[in-house]
Motif scaffolding. Sequence first.
Motif, PDB file in Angstrom:
ATOM      1  N   VAL A 159      -3.078 -11.611   4.715  1.00  0.00           N
ATOM      2  CA  VAL A 159      -4.460 -11.396   5.156  1.00  0.00           C
ATOM      3  C   VAL A 159      -5.030 -10.136   4.517  1.00  0.00           C
ATOM      4  N   LEU A 160      -4.228  -9.073   4.455  1.00  0.00           N
ATOM      5  CA  LEU A 160      -4.695  -7.828   3.844  1.00  0.00           C
ATOM      6  C   LEU A 160      -4.973  -8.008   2.354  1.00  0.00           C
ATOM      7  N   MET A 161      -4.225  -8.860   1.681  1.00  0.00           N
ATOM      8  CA  MET A 161      -4.453  -9.096   0.256  1.00  0.00           C
ATOM      9  C   MET A 161      -5.841  -9.684   0.009  1.00  0.00           C
ATOM     10  N   VAL A 162      -6.270 -10.578   0.881  1.00  0.00           N
ATOM     11  CA  VAL A 162      -7.621 -11.145   0.750  1.00  0.00           C
ATOM     12  C   VAL A 162      -8.661 -10.032   0.885  1.00  0.00           C
ATOM     13  N   TYR A 163      -8.445  -9.152   1.857  1.00  0.00           N
ATOM     14  CA  TYR A 163      -9.379  -8.035   2.053  1.00  0.00           C
ATOM     15  C   TYR A 163      -9.377  -7.093   0.855  1.00  0.00           C
ATOM     16  N   LEU A 164      -8.200  -6.806   0.308  1.00  0.00           N
ATOM     17  CA  LEU A 164      -8.104  -5.897  -0.834  1.00  0.00           C
ATOM     18  C   LEU A 164      -8.757  -6.496  -2.079  1.00  0.00           C
ATOM     19  N   ILE A 165      -8.722  -7.815  -2.206  1.00  0.00           N
ATOM     20  CA  ILE A 165      -9.423  -8.467  -3.322  1.00  0.00           C
ATOM     21  C   ILE A 165     -10.923  -8.198  -3.220  1.00  0.00           C
ATOM     22  N   PHE A 166     -11.462  -8.351  -2.020  1.00  0.00           N
ATOM     23  CA  PHE A 166     -12.881  -8.059  -1.817  1.00  0.00           C
ATOM     24  C   PHE A 166     -13.189  -6.590  -2.100  1.00  0.00           C
ATOM     25  N   MET A 202     -11.557  -4.350  -3.917  1.00  0.00           N
ATOM     26  CA  MET A 202     -11.435  -4.008  -5.333  1.00  0.00           C
ATOM     27  C   MET A 202     -12.646  -4.508  -6.122  1.00  0.00           C
ATOM     28  N   THR A 203     -13.099  -5.719  -5.797  1.00  0.00           N
ATOM     29  CA  THR A 203     -14.271  -6.275  -6.484  1.00  0.00           C
ATOM     30  C   THR A 203     -15.498  -5.410  -6.268  1.00  0.00           C
ATOM     31  N   LEU A 204     -15.721  -4.993  -5.021  1.00  0.00           N
ATOM     32  CA  LEU A 204     -16.901  -4.180  -4.706  1.00  0.00           C
ATOM     33  C   LEU A 204     -16.786  -2.781  -5.297  1.00  0.00           C
ATOM     34  N   TYR A 205     -15.565  -2.246  -5.340  1.00  0.00           N
ATOM     35  CA  TYR A 205     -15.384  -0.900  -5.888  1.00  0.00           C
ATOM     36  C   TYR A 205     -15.649  -0.865  -7.393  1.00  0.00           C
ATOM     37  N   LEU A 206     -15.234  -1.914  -8.097  1.00  0.00           N
ATOM     38  CA  LEU A 206     -15.378  -1.955  -9.552  1.00  0.00           C
ATOM     39  C   LEU A 206     -16.692  -2.576 -10.003  1.00  0.00           C
ATOM     40  N   LEU A 207     -17.465  -3.109  -9.059  1.00  0.00           N
ATOM     41  CA  LEU A 207     -18.708  -3.790  -9.416  1.00  0.00           C
ATOM     42  C   LEU A 207     -19.685  -2.816 -10.050  1.00  0.00           C
ATOM     43  N   PRO A 208     -20.136  -3.068 -11.280  1.00  0.00           N
ATOM     44  CA  PRO A 208     -21.087  -2.137 -11.912  1.00  0.00           C
ATOM     45  C   PRO A 208     -22.454  -2.236 -11.254  1.00  0.00           C
ATOM     46  N   PRO A 209     -23.087  -1.098 -10.948  1.00  0.00           N
ATOM     47  CA  PRO A 209     -24.407  -1.125 -10.316  1.00  0.00           C
ATOM     48  C   PRO A 209     -25.485  -1.566 -11.287  1.00  0.00           C
ATOM     49  N   ARG A 210     -26.520  -2.176 -10.724  1.00  0.00           N
ATOM     50  CA  ARG A 210     -27.694  -2.559 -11.508  1.00  0.00           C
ATOM     51  C   ARG A 210     -28.774  -1.508 -11.341  1.00  0.00           C
ATOM     52  N   THR A 211     -29.635  -1.465 -12.286  1.00  0.00           N
ATOM     53  CA  THR A 211     -30.740  -0.496 -12.225  1.00  0.00           C
ATOM     54  C   THR A 211     -32.050  -1.167 -11.849  1.00  0.00           C
ATOM     55  N   GLN A 212     -31.995  -2.492 -11.656  1.00  0.00           N
ATOM     56  CA  GLN A 212     -33.213  -3.211 -11.318  1.00  0.00           C
ATOM     57  C   GLN A 212     -33.088  -3.781  -9.916  1.00  0.00           C
ATOM     58  N   GLY A 213     -34.238  -4.005  -9.321  1.00  0.00           N
ATOM     59  CA  GLY A 213     -34.304  -4.673  -8.034  1.00  0.00           C
ATOM     60  C   GLY A 213     -33.843  -3.850  -6.855  1.00  0.00           C
ATOM     61  N   GLU A 214     -33.826  -2.542  -6.987  1.00  0.00           N
ATOM     62  CA  GLU A 214     -33.385  -1.724  -5.869  1.00  0.00           C
ATOM     63  C   GLU A 214     -34.455  -1.692  -4.787  1.00  0.00           C
ATOM     64  N   SER A 215     -33.988  -1.778  -3.563  1.00  0.00           N
ATOM     65  CA  SER A 215     -34.927  -1.725  -2.440  1.00  0.00           C
ATOM     66  C   SER A 215     -35.408  -0.301  -2.244  1.00  0.00           C
ATOM     67  N   LYS A 216     -36.684  -0.146  -2.167  1.00  0.00           N
ATOM     68  CA  LYS A 216     -37.235   1.209  -2.045  1.00  0.00           C
ATOM     69  C   LYS A 216     -37.026   1.781  -0.653  1.00  0.00           C
ATOM     70  N   THR A 273     -12.263  -9.125  10.674  1.00  0.00           N
ATOM     71  CA  THR A 273     -11.534 -10.385  10.552  1.00  0.00           C
ATOM     72  C   THR A 273     -10.300 -10.255   9.671  1.00  0.00           C
ATOM     73  N   LEU A 274     -10.401  -9.508   8.577  1.00  0.00           N
ATOM     74  CA  LEU A 274      -9.311  -9.425   7.614  1.00  0.00           C
ATOM     75  C   LEU A 274      -8.476  -8.149   7.760  1.00  0.00           C
ATOM     76  N   PHE A 275      -9.123  -6.988   7.673  1.00  0.00           N
ATOM     77  CA  PHE A 275      -8.357  -5.741   7.692  1.00  0.00           C
ATOM     78  C   PHE A 275      -7.731  -5.481   9.057  1.00  0.00           C
ATOM     79  N   MET A 276      -8.532  -5.552  10.122  1.00  0.00           N
ATOM     80  CA  MET A 276      -8.008  -5.239  11.446  1.00  0.00           C
ATOM     81  C   MET A 276      -6.949  -6.259  11.870  1.00  0.00           C
ATOM     82  N   LEU A 277      -7.220  -7.537  11.654  1.00  0.00           N
ATOM     83  CA  LEU A 277      -6.261  -8.567  12.033  1.00  0.00           C
ATOM     84  C   LEU A 277      -5.004  -8.479  11.176  1.00  0.00           C
ATOM     85  N   GLY A 278      -5.172  -8.336   9.850  1.00  0.00           N
ATOM     86  CA  GLY A 278      -4.019  -8.269   8.964  1.00  0.00           C
ATOM     87  C   GLY A 278      -3.153  -7.050   9.216  1.00  0.00           C
ATOM     88  N   MET A 279      -3.774  -5.893   9.423  1.00  0.00           N
ATOM     89  CA  MET A 279      -3.004  -4.677   9.684  1.00  0.00           C
ATOM     90  C   MET A 279      -2.292  -4.758  11.033  1.00  0.00           C
TER      91      MET A 279
END
Length: 382
Positions: free
Chosen positions: A345-352, A354-368, A108-114
Amino acid sequence: MNPLLKEIRHNPLLWLLAFVPVLFIAQNIKPDAHTLLFVLSVLAIVPLAGLLSHATESVAAKTGDTVGGLLNATLGNLTELVIALTALHAGQYTLVKASIAGAIVTNTLFMLGMSFLLGGLRHHVQEYDRGSARLQASLLFLATIGILIPSAVSEADSAAGSEFTEKLSIGLSVLLIVAYGLGLLFSLRTHHELFGGAGHAESAETPWPMGLALTTLAGVTVLVALVSEIFVESVQHAALTFGMTPAFVGFIVVALVGGAAEMASAFSGARKNRLDLSVGIALGSASQIALFVAPVLVLLSYVIGPQPMSLQFWPGAVVMMLIATMTASLVTNSGRSAWFVGVLVLMVYLIFAMTLYLLPPRTQGESKHASITITHVGVPEA
């Protein structure tokens, strides 16, 4: 086969097809060399995407951009479907949901925006069929509502248990599949005259014969699916090498590689001023995943999965899908585009991203059960 061989001989990008057999050989000789397999799989998908793009354009030249876009979206989504079915059978429901949500947002965002950006850089202003775009955006919005409701009810009402969520997911899956089928009937049969295209497309460059184009589409789609399976098996280990978070891998990397074939067709169409084809691929692929692929996976989980899967996604994914749908509805309302619309449109995708890339991982609740544990960003247990 002369047109195909001629295309390979004169297109340096297609020389990378040599990496396809190299990948399969490396996978058999060194199955544990995950980083190498990751790089080889990416190099193999790129030329396959180019072939798929040329074959789809040849089909679209004879069937029209609406049918061509639908065909490309369907064949392109076969890759995501194979990936999801493999993970579904293994009980990796977090990976399944991450690939679904990531594919919807990426298309929706990357393909359409590009597509808007690449087409706008070559053509001052481009026009496309507003009616077709609005229909796809409306179907995508409907699917987002169907995905939002199970998550919203579970968050708001603690009494809503897993049994209720499963029953609701089955009912919603049936409704979404019916809506998708009726949408195809409306756009391709009863009101097809409303979706004829904007009429500003350049003619395709020497389209292949229909038989060759369809044969190439089928063969390349199978190869893309096989290469994508190797990619998914190696991407988690390669992510550690390249310092990528599991959330970024599942939501961004897998979606980008899985949709490479569709993106090649969409970008090529935009550069040739065939924006109807590009918009049809981007929004058609996203709506098809949301309205058909996701519900089918829910139903198939009762057959091939270790336990039923619901349509309940984690809040972050639902918010991103909803914003992506609203963005697509907003920018496609006029039926005209320029390069700066693609940038927005690409800026909206890049915001997402960047957020996911910098998101610190948790050590709890991981699916086995998850090979790529998107529980780091709050995925509910399957």
